[in-house]
Scaffold this active site. Structure first.
Site, PDB file in Angstrom:
ATOM      1  CG  ASP A 133       2.054  -0.849   3.417  1.00  0.00           C
ATOM      2  OD1 ASP A 133       1.243  -0.583   4.172  1.00  0.00           O
ATOM      3  OD2 ASP A 133       1.965  -1.944   2.405  1.00  0.00           O
ATOM      4  CG  HIS A 150     -10.387 -11.171   4.639  1.00  0.00           C
ATOM      5  ND1 HIS A 150     -10.157 -10.244   3.757  1.00  0.00           N
ATOM      6  CD2 HIS A 150      -9.775 -10.941   5.764  1.00  0.00           C
ATOM      7  CE1 HIS A 150      -9.291  -9.428   4.232  1.00  0.00           C
ATOM      8  NE2 HIS A 150      -9.133  -9.896   5.326  1.00  0.00           N
ATOM      9  CG  HIS A 203      -1.632  -0.978   1.655  1.00  0.00           C
ATOM     10  ND1 HIS A 203      -1.146  -1.985   2.302  1.00  0.00           N
ATOM     11  CD2 HIS A 203      -3.037  -1.011   1.746  1.00  0.00           C
ATOM     12  CE1 HIS A 203      -2.059  -3.052   2.798  1.00  0.00           C
ATOM     13  NE2 HIS A 203      -3.365  -2.358   2.707  1.00  0.00           N
ATOM     14  CG  ASP A 215      -4.424 -11.453   0.365  1.00  0.00           C
ATOM     15  OD1 ASP A 215      -3.664 -11.378  -0.847  1.00  0.00           O
ATOM     16  OD2 ASP A 215      -4.560 -10.204   0.867  1.00  0.00           O
TER      17      ASP A 215
HETATM   18  C1  GLC Z   1      -5.254  -4.257   4.297  1.00  0.00           C
HETATM   19  C2  GLC Z   1      -6.229  -5.604   4.713  1.00  0.00           C
HETATM   20  C3  GLC Z   1      -5.575  -6.789   3.492  1.00  0.00           C
HETATM   21  C4  GLC Z   1      -5.809  -6.475   2.235  1.00  0.00           C
HETATM   22  C5  GLC Z   1      -4.758  -5.155   2.013  1.00  0.00           C
HETATM   23  C6  GLC Z   1      -4.745  -4.738   0.729  1.00  0.00           C
HETATM   24  O1  GLC Z   1      -4.146  -4.762   4.702  1.00  0.00           O
HETATM   25  O2  GLC Z   1      -6.202  -5.876   6.038  1.00  0.00           O
HETATM   26  O3  GLC Z   1      -6.565  -7.962   3.999  1.00  0.00           O
HETATM   27  O4  GLC Z   1      -5.346  -7.462   1.460  1.00  0.00           O
HETATM   28  O5  GLC Z   1      -5.324  -4.270   2.972  1.00  0.00           O
HETATM   29  O6  GLC Z   1      -5.842  -3.622   0.211  1.00  0.00           O
HETATM   30 MN    MN Z   2      -5.753  -9.282   2.678  1.00  0.00          MN
END
Ligand code: GLC
Ligand code: MN
Length: 439
Positions: A106, A273, A103, A298
């Site tokens: 991060d 999930h 992300h 995931d």
């Molecule tokens: C967040 C969620 C995760 C997801 C990621 C990507 O970290 O907890 O499950 O894959 O975002 O958007």
């Molecule tokens: Mn995830």
């Protein structure tokens, strides 16, 4: 030069008899299964956030990890982001994973404005570009963090404030640009706060319209910039919200249909999930492949007792085997991959624990995939299905399906032919025993 964060620069495949905790026992990337190298089947990816950005907190306590790039150890935020990237790529290379995922939040420091965030992100993207060229590590997917900052507390696309919608759209654009520039193979949207805490303050129809519009803009932008990757939505039923709109695969499919996106968007299915949604991983995968929207996984499990999203490394071979069985049956991972959206337990303080978590996960997946491939080759499950539905291939049965016969005509036929069905065994125990031969 290595940062020396980990005790080793390369994890080797040593085979089943190895007692080395930092070696692969089942994952040999070059082993050929069903005509394809294991590395190309599994397409492993590491998640930047859990391994390098997460401090080890839980709802009752804060940071447990001591990482040299954390704010308490390094005050220059860009220097810290650089060091974090050095260590991240050292881990990817040591493990030999072909992919990573991130992300925006991060990898870059949070700036004071949208422009500063974009500037920070682009500096890191430049750095990633160089590191990817040197190491050969590729980007499985990029994504935007539209859930951590307080501005997103009432949602991103579904926020009652149009300014937040605009800020989110702009952020997604910059993250799609970054993903495109780095040759990412997918772009993920996880709507962690696209849901509600209480219906007392929530207009469901309005929020559905906002979310549909956002996703349509994402798809339009993908085509506009010539991004060939897959757009993926990642379902989750709740947490952090009480209810999340992307509840599960079937709910996401309904949403895509409603907004004309079912041919454009696929799903990234997370094992944990699926459990939170009251399903099995297998159920979610089978549903997605049946609907033609399976994209990526995931591969991180939840604790079955805790009732929340614990994001643990996978370690259950039979479960993973059935997951890969459905994936192989649907043609395998195409642009998708096996991403470990997994974090250490907060007491696992040593840098090498990060290696060990991934090694175990990769070995579990390799075993699972090999078991799934063996079931595919044997064909027993497929044969059982073919047998069970065999009578539907008959012309008379087909007429009921394709609309040649309506309800009244079928009723006449039942009377004329004196149809009186005789049930036959579902053979569940035989099939369960069959699977156990392989796992
Ligand atoms: C967040 C969620 C995760 C997801 C990621 C990507 O970290 O907890 O499950 O894959 O975002 O958007
Ligand atoms: Mn995830």
């Amino acid at each position: 030069m290595s940062t020396g964060f980990f005790s080793t620069e390369k994890i080797a495949f040593e085979g089943e008899d190895s007692r080395n905790p930092l070696a692969f026992r089942h994952y040999d990337p070059n082993e050929v299964v069903l005509g394809k190298r294991l590395e190309d089947h599994l397409r492993f990816a590491c998640a930047y956030w859990h391994s390098f950005a997460w401090p080890g907190g839980d709802p009752f306590g804060g940071q447990t990890f001591d990482r040299p790039w954390f704010p308490d150890r390094m005050s220059d935020e860009m220097a810290a982001a650089n060091l974090k990237a050095d260590v991240a790529f050292e881990m990817f290379s040591a493990l030999g994973v072909p992919y990573f995922c991130f992300h925006d939040g991060d990898v870059r420091p949070e700036g004071d404005s949208f422009s500063e965030n974009t500037k920070n992100l682009n500096v890191i993207v430049d750095l990633f570009e160089k590191k990817m060229a040197v190491t050969g590590v590729k980007l499985l997917w990029g994504t935007a963090n539209l859930f951590s900052h307080r501005r997103f507390m009432s949602g991103a696309a579904t926020n009652p404030d149009p300014d937040v919608f605009a800020y989110s759209a702009a952020t997604i654009k910059t993250c799609m640009d970054a993903t495109h520039r780095l040759g990412g193979e997918n772009y993920v949207l996880w709507g962690g706060r696209e849901g509600y805490e209480t219906l007392l303050n929530t207009d469901l129809a309005q929020e559905d319209q906002q979310m549909g519009r956002m996703l349509n803009m994402v798809v339009d932008y993908k085509h506009k910039i010539g991004f060939n990757g897959t757009i993926l939505v990642e379902p989750k039923p709740q947490e952090p919200t009480k209810h999340q709109y992307d509840f599960d695969v079937a709910t996401v499919y309904g949403f895509l249909k409603r907004h004309g996106l079912e041919k454009e968007v696929k799903v990234n299915i997370e094992q944990g999930h699926a459990i939170l949604a009251g399903h099995t991983f297998e159920h979610e995968l089978a549903t997605a492949t049946a609907l033609g929207i399976f994209g990526s996984v995931d591969m991180n499990r939840n604790d079955y007792q805790s009732g929340w999203d614990t994001d643990q490394f996978p370690n259950n071979t039979p479960e993973v085997a059935m997951a890969y069985y459905h994936i192989l049956k649907a043609g395998g991972l195409t642009t998708g991959g096996t991403n470990f959206d997994a974090k250490l337990r907060r007491q696992s303080l040593d840098p090498d624990d990060l290696l060990a978590g991934h090694i175990g996960a990769m070995d579990t997946c390799a075993r699972g995939l090999k078991a799934a491939a063996a079931m595919m080759e044997d064909g027993g499950l497929q044969k059982a299905l073919d047998d069970r539905y065999q009578r539907w291939t008959a012309p008379d049965a087909q007429k009921m399906l394709n609309g040649d016969l309506d309800l009244a005509q079928i009723a006449e036929k039942v009377i004329a032919e004196d149809i009186n069905p005789e049930p036959s065994s579902g053979r569940q125990e035989i099939l369960e025993n069959y699977v156990n031969r392989f796992v």
